[in-house]
Scaffold this motif. Structure first.
Motif, PDB file in Angstrom:
ATOM      1  N   GLY A  33       6.582 -20.589 -60.260  1.00 30.59           N
ATOM      2  CA  GLY A  33       7.350 -19.344 -60.257  1.00 30.59           C
ATOM      3  C   GLY A  33       8.804 -19.480 -60.661  1.00 30.59           C
ATOM      4  N   THR A  34       9.251 -20.687 -60.967  1.00 26.67           N
ATOM      5  CA  THR A  34      10.658 -20.866 -61.360  1.00 26.67           C
ATOM      6  C   THR A  34      10.805 -20.579 -62.857  1.00 26.67           C
ATOM      7  N   LEU A  35      10.701 -19.319 -63.211  1.00 23.31           N
ATOM      8  CA  LEU A  35      10.638 -18.932 -64.623  1.00 23.31           C
ATOM      9  C   LEU A  35      11.996 -18.954 -65.311  1.00 23.31           C
ATOM     10  N   GLY A  36      13.058 -18.763 -64.557  1.00 22.67           N
ATOM     11  CA  GLY A  36      14.383 -18.703 -65.167  1.00 22.67           C
ATOM     12  C   GLY A  36      15.377 -18.039 -64.231  1.00 22.67           C
ATOM     13  N   TYR A  37      16.551 -17.792 -64.745  1.00 20.66           N
ATOM     14  CA  TYR A  37      17.662 -17.288 -63.946  1.00 20.66           C
ATOM     15  C   TYR A  37      17.254 -16.070 -63.105  1.00 20.66           C
ATOM     16  N   PRO A  38      17.619 -16.031 -61.820  1.00 16.97           N
ATOM     17  CA  PRO A  38      18.590 -16.870 -61.119  1.00 16.97           C
ATOM     18  C   PRO A  38      18.044 -18.199 -60.577  1.00 16.97           C
ATOM     19  N   LEU A  39      16.778 -18.527 -60.859  1.00 17.95           N
ATOM     20  CA  LEU A  39      16.237 -19.838 -60.498  1.00 17.95           C
ATOM     21  C   LEU A  39      16.296 -20.748 -61.718  1.00 17.95           C
ATOM     22  N   ILE A  72       6.866 -15.644 -54.414  1.00 18.07           N
ATOM     23  CA  ILE A  72       8.194 -15.243 -53.943  1.00 18.07           C
ATOM     24  C   ILE A  72       9.250 -15.534 -55.001  1.00 18.07           C
ATOM     25  N   ASN A  73       9.122 -16.685 -55.657  1.00 18.34           N
ATOM     26  CA  ASN A  73      10.075 -17.032 -56.714  1.00 18.34           C
ATOM     27  C   ASN A  73      10.062 -16.003 -57.840  1.00 18.34           C
TER      28      ASN A  73
END
Length: 228
Positions: free
Chosen positions: A5-11, A65-66
């Motif tokens: 789920g860490t696809l991009g900004y803000p992650l 959630i991410n």
């Protein structure tokens, strides 16, 4: 989505965890800078894919959630209902094993060890060696492709505990499941996993897992119920 789920900004995407500041300082800096800059175009194509889909399946609750946090940041909360958590299945031959197999004082590590960035191969080998030095009544087995990588790392270690370490290479899935059924602990030090099927298989045959605190492995460890 085969994703945490860490696809991009803000992650920041999970592959950044596999980059080496020591080996490639400039490339690593530029990649980190790119994904920490609040520009939608870096994540926009992925949001478009969610818009076109009827549903998006991810493999852990925290992965969902991410993604929801990213959608909320870019004011796309209306897409949130499309994102579903469905864990990967465990193969039937795992459940066919005898549940009463006697456990041994055995730790296993399973992976594609030539993929040393995501699978954290060097840390895996060093950690198992240190564990065997401390717990002298335990044995360890390393299973998976990339034997040449493992053996290259082991050349730098000439210690007695290596006698209790077996490097088996890749195994047929049924035989791998039988070995897991004998083990007490599966050690999974991955820097990134969308799910970690071998961890789920290990739990199904009575192993606990010792794993890195990433989305799917935290889910499978269940806050200490089945691992750490």
């Amino acid at each position: 989505a085969d994703s945490d789920g860490t696809l991009g900004y803000p992650l920041v995407p999970n592959y950044l965890r596999t980059l080496s500041w020591r080996a490639e300082p400039l490339r690593t800096f530029l990649r980190h800078a790119k994904w920490r800059f609040p520009v939608r175009r870096h994540v926009g194509k992925k949001i478009e894919q969610i818009e076109m889909a009827d549903a998006v399946i991810v493999e852990s609750p925290k992965a969902r959630i991410n993604i929801l946090s990213i959608l909320k940041h870019w004011k796309c909360e209306h897409l949130s209902s499309k994102v579903r958590f469905v864990p990967n299945p465990v193969a039937p031959d795992v459940f066919a094993l005898d549940a009463m197999v006697a456990k041994k004082k055995l730790v296993m590590a399973v992976g594609r060890w030539e993929d040393f960035g995501p699978k954290n191969t060097h840390v895996m080998v060093r950690s198992i060696i240190e564990f065997l030095q401390i717990c002298k009544d335990y044995q360890a087995i390393i299973v998976g492709s990339g034997n040449e990588v493992i053996n290259h790392i082991l050349k730098n270690h000439n210690i007695d505990s290596l006698r209790r370490l077996n490097v088996l290479g890749a195994l047929d899935h049924g035989l791998l499941a039988e070995r897991l059924a004998e083990a007490q602990i599966l050690f999974l030090p991955s820097r990134m996993e969308s799910f970690g099927i071998v961890a789920a298989e290990a739990l199904c045959v009575g192993c606990s897992i010792a794993a890195t605190p990433i989305e799917s492995l935290e889910y499978l460890a269940a806050d200490g119920f089945s691992g750490t």
